[in-house]
Design a protein around this motif. Structure first.
Motif, PDB file in Angstrom:
ATOM      1  N   GLY A   1       0.780  -1.231   0.000  1.00 24.48           N
ATOM      2  CA  GLY A   1       0.000   0.000   0.000  1.00 24.48           C
ATOM      3  C   GLY A   1       0.812   1.280   0.000  1.00 24.48           C
ATOM      4  O   GLY A   1       0.268   2.361  -0.201  1.00 24.48           O
ATOM      5  N   ASP A   2       2.112   1.190   0.241  1.00 20.53           N
ATOM      6  CA  ASP A   2       2.956   2.385   0.258  1.00 20.53           C
ATOM      7  C   ASP A   2       3.366   2.776  -1.152  1.00 20.53           C
ATOM      8  O   ASP A   2       3.921   1.966  -1.898  1.00 20.53           O
ATOM      9  N   LEU A   3       3.098   4.030  -1.508  1.00 25.25           N
ATOM     10  CA  LEU A   3       3.599   4.608  -2.746  1.00 25.25           C
ATOM     11  C   LEU A   3       4.602   5.672  -2.331  1.00 25.25           C
ATOM     12  O   LEU A   3       4.288   6.538  -1.519  1.00 25.25           O
ATOM     13  N   ILE A   4       5.831   5.563  -2.837  1.00 27.01           N
ATOM     14  CA  ILE A   4       6.906   6.457  -2.427  1.00 27.01           C
ATOM     15  C   ILE A   4       7.564   7.055  -3.669  1.00 27.01           C
ATOM     16  O   ILE A   4       7.696   6.372  -4.688  1.00 27.01           O
ATOM     17  N   THR A   5       7.936   8.327  -3.558  1.00 24.33           N
ATOM     18  CA  THR A   5       8.674   8.977  -4.640  1.00 24.33           C
ATOM     19  C   THR A   5       9.990   9.504  -4.084  1.00 24.33           C
ATOM     20  O   THR A   5      10.023  10.134  -3.023  1.00 24.33           O
ATOM     21  N   LEU A   6      11.063   9.211  -4.803  1.00 28.22           N
ATOM     22  CA  LEU A   6      12.388   9.721  -4.487  1.00 28.22           C
ATOM     23  C   LEU A   6      12.760  10.699  -5.590  1.00 28.22           C
ATOM     24  O   LEU A   6      12.620  10.367  -6.776  1.00 28.22           O
TER      25      LEU A   6
END
Length: 183
Positions: A124-129
């Protein structure tokens, strides 16, 4: 909705899949992550194919390309070498966007002070770097994660291992950190 968990890492060279927490633990807040350009959303991965929230994020951010990768010894050819490669400190010329559909893993990013920050991501985690940030990735002790990889336009798979400080995107990223700390 659970909050993203992040902490400063210890200096141990033990198995990269271990949590590597300092004693006592030194948490990093979502606000601190945002200050270095790392953003997070918690979505319902069970409905990712028809999730209106995911669709809205993709449209707003222009994430037009998507594929799915499963990182597990039985699913990813040359698993051990790929996991080692993902863990090499590197940067990209574009943002890195990952949505965890199943399992769990870690993204490590360099903070403003060059210390490693470990970010635990799970279903469920959406991450942007941001483009230009030094980072690395590893599965945790479960040895399993399935992630959606998102891109603006055509996918760019090229990673530039450290040192890569001469790239304009790295200089722009470092400059953005200076500007944000002056504010």
């Amino acid at each position: 909705m659970s909050e993203l968990e992040a902490w400063y890492m210890d200096e141990s060279r033990e198995d990269q899949k271990l949590p590597h927490r300092l004693e006592p633990n030194q948490r990093v807040t979502p606000r601190q992550l945002e200050q270095i350009g790392v953003y997070h959303w918690k979505l319902n991965a069970d409905i990712y194919e028809n999730d209106p929230e995911l669709q809205k994020i993709r449209e707003e951010k222009g994430y037009s390309y998507m594929d799915i990768i499963t990182i597990h010894p039985d699913k990813l050819p040359d698993y051990e070498n790929k996991v080692k490669m993902f863990y090499e400190e590197h940067l990209h010329l574009d943002d890195e966007i990952r949505y965890i559909l199943d399992g769990s893993s870690y993204f490590d990013v360099r903070g403003k002070d060059e210390r490693w920050i470990r970010i635990a991501v799970s279903k469920g985690d959406l991450i942007t770097l941001p483009a230009g940030i030094y980072h690395r990735f590893t599965v945790d002790e479960s040895n399993y994660t399935t992630a959606m990889r998102l891109f603006v336009g055509e996918p760019v798979w090229k990673a530039y291992n450290r040192p890569a400080d001469d790239f304009d995107i790295r200089k722009a990223y470092v400059n953005s950190l200076r500007c944000s700390s002056d504010a």
